[in-house]
Design a protein around this motif. Structure first.
Motif, PDB file in Angstrom:
ATOM      1  N   ARG A 188       1.919   4.046  13.991  1.00 47.20           N
ATOM      2  CA  ARG A 188       0.521   3.712  14.256  1.00 47.20           C
ATOM      3  C   ARG A 188       0.310   2.205  14.109  1.00 47.20           C
ATOM      4  N   GLY A 189      -0.189   1.581  15.172  1.00 46.74           N
ATOM      5  CA  GLY A 189      -0.420   0.145  15.153  1.00 46.74           C
ATOM      6  C   GLY A 189       0.813  -0.689  15.450  1.00 46.74           C
ATOM      7  N   GLY A 190       1.971  -0.030  15.646  1.00 47.60           N
ATOM      8  CA  GLY A 190       3.214  -0.754  15.844  1.00 47.60           C
ATOM      9  C   GLY A 190       3.243  -1.589  17.109  1.00 47.60           C
ATOM     10  N   SER A 191       2.717  -1.050  18.210  1.00 48.90           N
ATOM     11  CA  SER A 191       2.719  -1.793  19.473  1.00 48.90           C
ATOM     12  C   SER A 191       1.870  -3.050  19.369  1.00 48.90           C
ATOM     13  N   VAL A 211      -3.546   1.099  11.731  1.00 52.51           N
ATOM     14  CA  VAL A 211      -2.868   1.709  10.588  1.00 52.51           C
ATOM     15  C   VAL A 211      -3.878   2.382   9.664  1.00 52.51           C
ATOM     16  N   LEU A 212      -5.016   1.712   9.465  1.00 53.01           N
ATOM     17  CA  LEU A 212      -6.060   2.238   8.578  1.00 53.01           C
ATOM     18  C   LEU A 212      -7.015   3.186   9.282  1.00 53.01           C
ATOM     19  N   ASP A 213      -6.742   3.441  10.570  1.00 52.11           N
ATOM     20  CA  ASP A 213      -7.577   4.342  11.371  1.00 52.11           C
ATOM     21  C   ASP A 213      -9.016   3.833  11.461  1.00 52.11           C
ATOM     22  N   ARG A 214      -9.167   2.514  11.706  1.00 55.28           N
ATOM     23  CA  ARG A 214     -10.500   1.902  11.828  1.00 55.28           C
ATOM     24  C   ARG A 214     -10.850   1.561  13.275  1.00 55.28           C
ATOM     25  N   GLY A 215      -9.982   1.866  14.224  1.00 50.81           N
ATOM     26  CA  GLY A 215     -10.303   1.638  15.632  1.00 50.81           C
ATOM     27  C   GLY A 215     -10.454   0.172  15.980  1.00 50.81           C
ATOM     28  N   LEU A 268     -10.731   0.778   0.070  1.00 51.69           N
ATOM     29  CA  LEU A 268      -9.508   0.877  -0.730  1.00 51.69           C
ATOM     30  C   LEU A 268      -9.237   2.330  -1.111  1.00 51.69           C
ATOM     31  N   SER A 269      -8.390   2.997  -0.342  1.00 51.49           N
ATOM     32  CA  SER A 269      -7.986   4.354  -0.685  1.00 51.49           C
ATOM     33  C   SER A 269      -6.922   4.300  -1.781  1.00 51.49           C
ATOM     34  N   ARG A 270      -6.884   5.325  -2.596  1.00 57.49           N
ATOM     35  CA  ARG A 270      -5.999   5.313  -3.761  1.00 57.49           C
ATOM     36  C   ARG A 270      -4.542   5.121  -3.364  1.00 57.49           C
ATOM     37  N   GLY A 271      -4.096   5.753  -2.300  1.00 58.44           N
ATOM     38  CA  GLY A 271      -2.687   5.724  -1.957  1.00 58.44           C
ATOM     39  C   GLY A 271      -2.207   4.447  -1.316  1.00 58.44           C
ATOM     40  N   VAL A 272      -3.128   3.564  -0.888  1.00 58.20           N
ATOM     41  CA  VAL A 272      -2.715   2.345  -0.177  1.00 58.20           C
ATOM     42  C   VAL A 272      -3.218   1.075  -0.863  1.00 58.20           C
ATOM     43  N   ARG A 273      -3.704   1.172  -2.082  1.00 63.42           N
ATOM     44  CA  ARG A 273      -4.284   0.005  -2.744  1.00 63.42           C
ATOM     45  C   ARG A 273      -3.269  -1.109  -2.930  1.00 63.42           C
ATOM     46  N   ALA A 274      -2.067  -0.772  -3.380  1.00 67.35           N
ATOM     47  CA  ALA A 274      -1.055  -1.806  -3.618  1.00 67.35           C
ATOM     48  C   ALA A 274      -0.710  -2.535  -2.322  1.00 67.35           C
ATOM     49  N   ALA A 275      -0.524  -1.767  -1.238  1.00 60.09           N
ATOM     50  CA  ALA A 275      -0.191  -2.367   0.054  1.00 60.09           C
ATOM     51  C   ALA A 275      -1.330  -3.238   0.563  1.00 60.09           C
ATOM     52  N   ILE A 276      -2.561  -2.796   0.376  1.00 64.00           N
ATOM     53  CA  ILE A 276      -3.720  -3.574   0.836  1.00 64.00           C
ATOM     54  C   ILE A 276      -3.865  -4.856   0.027  1.00 64.00           C
ATOM     55  N   TRP A 277      -3.705  -4.769  -1.284  1.00 65.40           N
ATOM     56  CA  TRP A 277      -3.805  -5.968  -2.113  1.00 65.40           C
ATOM     57  C   TRP A 277      -2.723  -6.981  -1.747  1.00 65.40           C
ATOM     58  N   PHE A 278      -1.529  -6.494  -1.486  1.00 67.43           N
ATOM     59  CA  PHE A 278      -0.436  -7.399  -1.122  1.00 67.43           C
ATOM     60  C   PHE A 278      -0.732  -8.105   0.195  1.00 67.43           C
ATOM     61  N   THR A 279      -1.021  -7.322   1.238  1.00 62.95           N
ATOM     62  CA  THR A 279      -1.260  -7.896   2.565  1.00 62.95           C
ATOM     63  C   THR A 279      -2.535  -8.714   2.597  1.00 62.95           C
ATOM     64  N   GLY A 280      -3.596  -8.192   2.003  1.00 63.68           N
ATOM     65  CA  GLY A 280      -4.872  -8.892   2.012  1.00 63.68           C
ATOM     66  C   GLY A 280      -4.821 -10.217   1.270  1.00 63.68           C
ATOM     67  N   SER A 281      -4.093 -10.269   0.163  1.00 61.49           N
ATOM     68  CA  SER A 281      -3.983 -11.515  -0.597  1.00 61.49           C
ATOM     69  C   SER A 281      -3.269 -12.588   0.209  1.00 61.49           C
ATOM     70  N   ALA A 309       2.786   3.533   3.221  1.00 62.25           N
ATOM     71  CA  ALA A 309       1.811   4.119   2.297  1.00 62.25           C
ATOM     72  C   ALA A 309       0.862   5.062   3.029  1.00 62.25           C
ATOM     73  N   GLN A 310       0.425   4.650   4.221  1.00 64.42           N
ATOM     74  CA  GLN A 310      -0.476   5.492   5.009  1.00 64.42           C
ATOM     75  C   GLN A 310       0.224   6.769   5.459  1.00 64.42           C
ATOM     76  N   LEU A 311       1.500   6.633   5.855  1.00 63.78           N
ATOM     77  CA  LEU A 311       2.272   7.806   6.260  1.00 63.78           C
ATOM     78  C   LEU A 311       2.453   8.761   5.093  1.00 63.78           C
ATOM     79  N   ARG A 312       2.723   8.209   3.917  1.00 66.14           N
ATOM     80  CA  ARG A 312       2.872   9.051   2.733  1.00 66.14           C
ATOM     81  C   ARG A 312       1.578   9.795   2.431  1.00 66.14           C
ATOM     82  N   MET A 313       0.449   9.106   2.556  1.00 64.62           N
ATOM     83  CA  MET A 313      -0.843   9.763   2.348  1.00 64.62           C
ATOM     84  C   MET A 313      -1.074  10.868   3.364  1.00 64.62           C
ATOM     85  N   GLU A 314      -0.714  10.604   4.624  1.00 69.16           N
ATOM     86  CA  GLU A 314      -0.902  11.598   5.678  1.00 69.16           C
ATOM     87  C   GLU A 314      -0.028  12.828   5.439  1.00 69.16           C
TER      88      GLU A 314
END
Length: 376
Positions: A32-35, A84-88, A142-155, A210-215
């Motif tokens: 998701r979002g790879g292309s 990736v975050l399913d935000r369109g 910030l969903s629980r399962g992707v917080r670490a990934a979001i903090w890393f990328t967002g920072s 992280a998103q795949l793991r949550m899914e």
């Protein structure tokens, strides 16, 4: 490293990230979002290539097209993370407007105003705004399962945005020594770009994983037919609810229900009609319970409703309302009936809660079905 070497390294790594994603997609299937991520890296890579070849190309390609492709690259990066975050298409129109503004502004600065510094300032501001938008996108949910990934990328993106804004401010404040300032800033920005591009590529994969793991977790905890929680998902939710009710000294009620005569309906009208009825009942239960509790399908035609903070009287009332609503359903030529067992408890295990509500349901079945019985 000198400017040319840093630029070349950035170019190589951007194309490398795109190639790695393409290889990964060919082996493991579409991410998701790879292309969008691939095109983002290619766009920025081509932009850097055009800037490197500026001495051999017309200014339109080396300056205008190159700057616009940088902005397009970040627009595509934003879209990849949104997917990736399913935000369109979140903030897509803003990115499009920035792209148009950069094109017009760079054209004016290059051919009318005749200032390369003005072009650099405009592009720096646009890139800073784009990265700020993408950072806001990441931190907006910030969903629980992707917080670490979001903090890393967002920072990383936030620091990158600050660096570009500082570049724009420095260019604005030092118009008299542009060549020297630009040379120093280009080195700093290229080093920052090298680190940020690598961090963003890693962050994208981190976030995707992280998103795949949550899914996968969501799928493992959901009933495939109705979309309700299954036993595994309900147990995890109910354990937390039981712990909260125990700490707060509040009751928790479990309502188990079983559709009467479901086997006969399946044998008479077929399993497709039965499945349609199960889905209709699931929808009814979710709509009726709402935010007051959770609904799960335990298997077959058995459902369980968990009602945190609700005593036996309130749970009996809700169960009776559900029984009447199910009785009034008219789905696929079926007129369903249901038996209900209600148990209210404080500080017991999940297994004990299920056992008590199951015993109450057994009493309702033995008493003639299509009724509500309590455990106590």
């Amino acid at each position: 490293m000198d400017i040319r070497t840093l630029t070349l390294v950035n170019l190589i790594f951007l194309f490398l990230y795109a190639a790695i994603m393409l290889v990964n997609t060919s082996i493991n299937g579409e991410i998701r979002g790879g292309s969008w991520f691939v095109w983002s890296n290619l766009s920025r890579g081509v932009a850097i290539l055009l800037l490197m070849l500026g001495a051999f190309l017309p200014r339109f390609f080396s300056t205008v097209v190159g700057d616009v492709l940088l902005v397009v690259g970040l627009m595509l990066l934003h879209r990849s993370l949104a997917e990736v975050l399913d935000r369109g298409k979140t903030a897509w129109n803003i990115h499009m407007a920035l792209t148009v503004a950069v094109f017009v502004g760079v054209m004016y600065s290059t051919y009318v105003y005749g200032s390369y510094t003005a072009s650099l300032m405009l592009v720096s501001i646009a890139l800073a705004i784009q990265m700020a938008l993408t950072t806001a996108l990441l931190f907006s949910g910030l969903s629980r399962g992707v917080r670490a990934a979001i903090w890393f990328t967002g920072s990383i993106l936030f620091v990158y945005a600050v660096a570009y804004m500082m570049r724009a401010i420095a260019l604005y404040r030092s118009p008299g020594d542009v060549s020297q300032l630009s040379s120093t800033l280009v080195v700093i920005v290229l080093i920052a770009s090298l680190l940020a591009n690598g961090g963003t590529a890693f962050g994208f994969m981190f976030l995707s994983a992280a998103q795949l793991r949550m899914e996968l977790t969501r799928q493992a905890e959901r009933d495939a037919l109705t979309g309700l929680l299954n036993r595994r998902g309900l147990k995890r939710l109910a354990d937390r609810a039981l712990n909260r009710s125990h700490r707060a000294g509040e009751p928790l009620s479990a309502v188990m229900l079983d559709l009467d005569g479901m086997k006969t309906a399946n044998d008479t009208w077929g399993h497709e009609c039965g499945d349609e009825l199960l889905c209709a009942v699931a929808k009814l239960l979710v709509g009726a319970v709402g935010q007051r509790g959770a609904v799960a399908r335990l298997g077959g035609d058995e459902f369980l409703v968990v009602l945190p903070g609700m005593a036996e009287g309130g749970a009996m009332e809700i169960a009776e309302q559900l029984r009447n609503s199910i009785e009034n359903l008219n789905v696929a030529r079926l007129r369903p009936r249901a038996s209900f067992g209600v148990a209210s408890m404080t500080g017991v295990s999940w297994e004990e809660a299920v056992r008590q509500s199951d015993q109450a349901l057994y009493r309702a079945k033995n008493a003639g079905k299509n009724r509500v019985m309590c455990f106590g």
